[in-house]
Motif scaffolding. Sequence first.
Motif, PDB file in Angstrom:
ATOM      1  N   SER A 131       0.872  -1.175   0.000  1.00  0.00           N
ATOM      2  CA  SER A 131       0.000   0.000   0.000  1.00  0.00           C
ATOM      3  C   SER A 131       0.906   1.220   0.000  1.00  0.00           C
ATOM      4  CB  SER A 131      -0.893   0.016   1.247  1.00  0.00           C
ATOM      5  OG  SER A 131      -0.100   0.224   2.403  1.00  0.00           O
ATOM      6  N   LEU A 132       0.348   2.384  -0.333  1.00  0.00           N
ATOM      7  CA  LEU A 132       1.169   3.598  -0.295  1.00  0.00           C
ATOM      8  C   LEU A 132       1.673   3.857   1.126  1.00  0.00           C
ATOM      9  CD1 LEU A 132      -0.722   5.962  -2.749  1.00  0.00           C
ATOM     10  CD2 LEU A 132       1.408   4.723  -3.129  1.00  0.00           C
ATOM     11  N   TYR A 133       0.828   3.593   2.103  1.00  0.00           N
ATOM     12  CA  TYR A 133       1.235   3.765   3.500  1.00  0.00           C
ATOM     13  C   TYR A 133       2.443   2.875   3.808  1.00  0.00           C
ATOM     14  CZ  TYR A 133       1.105   3.457   8.585  1.00  0.00           C
ATOM     15  OH  TYR A 133       1.451   3.475   9.912  1.00  0.00           O
ATOM     16  N   HIS A 134       2.350   1.613   3.418  1.00  0.00           N
ATOM     17  CA  HIS A 134       3.432   0.654   3.652  1.00  0.00           C
ATOM     18  C   HIS A 134       4.719   1.109   2.950  1.00  0.00           C
ATOM     19  CE1 HIS A 134       5.555  -3.237   3.681  1.00  0.00           C
ATOM     20  NE2 HIS A 134       5.727  -3.056   2.389  1.00  0.00           N
ATOM     21  N   LEU A 135       4.598   1.552   1.684  1.00  0.00           N
ATOM     22  CA  LEU A 135       5.785   1.974   0.937  1.00  0.00           C
ATOM     23  C   LEU A 135       6.408   3.237   1.528  1.00  0.00           C
ATOM     24  CD1 LEU A 135       4.569   1.307  -2.715  1.00  0.00           C
ATOM     25  CD2 LEU A 135       6.058  -0.121  -1.287  1.00  0.00           C
ATOM     26  N   ALA A 136       5.567   4.182   1.952  1.00  0.00           N
ATOM     27  CA  ALA A 136       6.093   5.409   2.561  1.00  0.00           C
ATOM     28  C   ALA A 136       6.886   5.091   3.830  1.00  0.00           C
ATOM     29  CB  ALA A 136       4.951   6.370   2.875  1.00  0.00           C
ATOM     30  N   ARG A 137       6.362   4.203   4.657  1.00  0.00           N
ATOM     31  CA  ARG A 137       7.085   3.811   5.885  1.00  0.00           C
ATOM     32  C   ARG A 137       8.357   3.046   5.555  1.00  0.00           C
ATOM     33  NH1 ARG A 137       3.985   1.056  10.431  1.00  0.00           N
ATOM     34  NH2 ARG A 137       5.991   1.447  11.401  1.00  0.00           N
ATOM     35  N   LYS A 138       8.249   2.107   4.632  1.00  0.00           N
ATOM     36  CA  LYS A 138       9.387   1.251   4.264  1.00  0.00           C
ATOM     37  C   LYS A 138      10.563   2.061   3.723  1.00  0.00           C
ATOM     38  CE  LYS A 138      10.475  -2.763   1.366  1.00  0.00           C
ATOM     39  NZ  LYS A 138       9.902  -3.799   0.505  1.00  0.00           N
ATOM     40  N   PHE A 139      10.246   3.095   2.907  1.00  0.00           N
ATOM     41  CA  PHE A 139      11.306   3.861   2.250  1.00  0.00           C
ATOM     42  C   PHE A 139      11.508   5.254   2.849  1.00  0.00           C
ATOM     43  CE2 PHE A 139       9.881   0.803  -1.048  1.00  0.00           C
ATOM     44  CZ  PHE A 139      11.053   0.070  -1.120  1.00  0.00           C
ATOM     45  N   GLU A 140      10.947   5.472   4.034  1.00  0.00           N
ATOM     46  CA  GLU A 140      11.137   6.706   4.802  1.00  0.00           C
ATOM     47  C   GLU A 140      10.839   7.956   3.978  1.00  0.00           C
ATOM     48  OE1 GLU A 140      15.049   6.423   6.478  1.00  0.00           O
ATOM     49  OE2 GLU A 140      14.482   4.763   7.778  1.00  0.00           O
ATOM     50  N   THR A 141       9.659   7.983   3.395  1.00  0.00           N
ATOM     51  CA  THR A 141       9.176   9.145   2.667  1.00  0.00           C
ATOM     52  C   THR A 141       7.718   9.347   3.072  1.00  0.00           C
ATOM     53  OG1 THR A 141       9.020  10.189   0.477  1.00  0.00           O
ATOM     54  CG2 THR A 141       8.539   7.815   0.585  1.00  0.00           C
ATOM     55  N   THR A 142       6.989  10.168   2.329  1.00  0.00           N
ATOM     56  CA  THR A 142       5.581  10.385   2.646  1.00  0.00           C
ATOM     57  C   THR A 142       4.702   9.883   1.502  1.00  0.00           C
ATOM     58  OG1 THR A 142       5.465  12.575   1.642  1.00  0.00           O
ATOM     59  CG2 THR A 142       6.145  12.476   3.963  1.00  0.00           C
ATOM     60  N   GLU A 153      -3.328   9.581 -10.107  1.00  0.00           N
ATOM     61  CA  GLU A 153      -4.662  10.179 -10.139  1.00  0.00           C
ATOM     62  C   GLU A 153      -5.519   9.622  -8.998  1.00  0.00           C
ATOM     63  OE1 GLU A 153      -8.281   9.720 -13.125  1.00  0.00           O
ATOM     64  OE2 GLU A 153      -6.611  10.797 -14.014  1.00  0.00           O
ATOM     65  N   ASN A 154      -5.393   8.327  -8.730  1.00  0.00           N
ATOM     66  CA  ASN A 154      -6.179   7.677  -7.684  1.00  0.00           C
ATOM     67  C   ASN A 154      -5.210   7.045  -6.698  1.00  0.00           C
ATOM     68  OD1 ASN A 154      -7.750   6.080  -6.044  1.00  0.00           O
ATOM     69  ND2 ASN A 154      -9.001   5.259  -7.715  1.00  0.00           N
ATOM     70  N   LYS A 155      -5.050   7.688  -5.536  1.00  0.00           N
ATOM     71  CA  LYS A 155      -4.066   7.211  -4.558  1.00  0.00           C
ATOM     72  C   LYS A 155      -4.432   5.850  -3.971  1.00  0.00           C
ATOM     73  CE  LYS A 155      -6.168   9.535  -0.678  1.00  0.00           C
ATOM     74  NZ  LYS A 155      -6.111  10.444   0.370  1.00  0.00           N
ATOM     75  N   ASN A 156      -5.677   5.414  -4.170  1.00  0.00           N
ATOM     76  CA  ASN A 156      -6.110   4.125  -3.632  1.00  0.00           C
ATOM     77  C   ASN A 156      -5.926   2.992  -4.630  1.00  0.00           C
ATOM     78  OD1 ASN A 156      -7.037   5.213  -1.147  1.00  0.00           O
ATOM     79  ND2 ASN A 156      -8.774   6.055  -2.255  1.00  0.00           N
ATOM     80  N   LEU A 157      -5.358   3.300  -5.796  1.00  0.00           N
ATOM     81  CA  LEU A 157      -5.249   2.283  -6.829  1.00  0.00           C
ATOM     82  C   LEU A 157      -3.799   2.085  -7.237  1.00  0.00           C
ATOM     83  CD1 LEU A 157      -6.807   0.361  -8.674  1.00  0.00           C
ATOM     84  CD2 LEU A 157      -6.994   2.205 -10.316  1.00  0.00           C
ATOM     85  N   ILE A 158      -3.110   1.220  -6.504  1.00  0.00           N
ATOM     86  CA  ILE A 158      -1.815   0.718  -6.958  1.00  0.00           C
ATOM     87  C   ILE A 158      -1.975  -0.790  -7.043  1.00  0.00           C
ATOM     88  CG2 ILE A 158      -0.484   2.643  -6.014  1.00  0.00           C
ATOM     89  CD1 ILE A 158       0.509   0.723  -3.804  1.00  0.00           C
TER      90      ILE A 158
END
Length: 168
Positions: A131-142, A153-158
């Motif tokens: 998830s974007l949340y997981h990736l942001a935490r994993k790679f120390e970004t936001t 365009e759709n932050k809920n669709l990766i």
Amino acid sequence: MANKILIILEQKQLHFYNNGQLDRSFSVAVGKQNTPTPTGNFSIINKIKNPYNPTLGTRWLQFTSRMHGIHGTNQPHLIGQAVSKGCVRMYNRDVEYIFPQVSIGTTVQIKTTTAQENVEYFIYTVQVNDSLYHLARKFETTIANIIKINNLENKNLIYPGQQLKIPL
């Protein structure tokens, strides 16, 4: 290497790439300020030769589910202006040139400007359960940084297999 369409809204230009090489560039009309052409990475999802609506000209290449498309026009004098409801209008002869070379799935990248952002990044391939949340935490970004650098365009669709830029 597949064909690709790159649209630069500020320039009102569509650049058509054939097998990775710039084939031709075309003047286009783009969305008005209150109905802008969406930016980001899309793909062709529908093609129609001689669409039912004469305002669409002779060809229709749809790139969003909200009915944004690249199409011809019955008002060629408006090419080069920001006048549409979000679509990208081309001279009929120009859209007829790219139409047979574009298939369902062809990449359409739409940018506001050619200015390069000075953001360093690496490419990450999305895995199952990411998830974007997981990736942001994993790679120390936001999450906001990931969304911005990828023009999501759709932050809920990766989705698994998708390639994302991760800021360093």
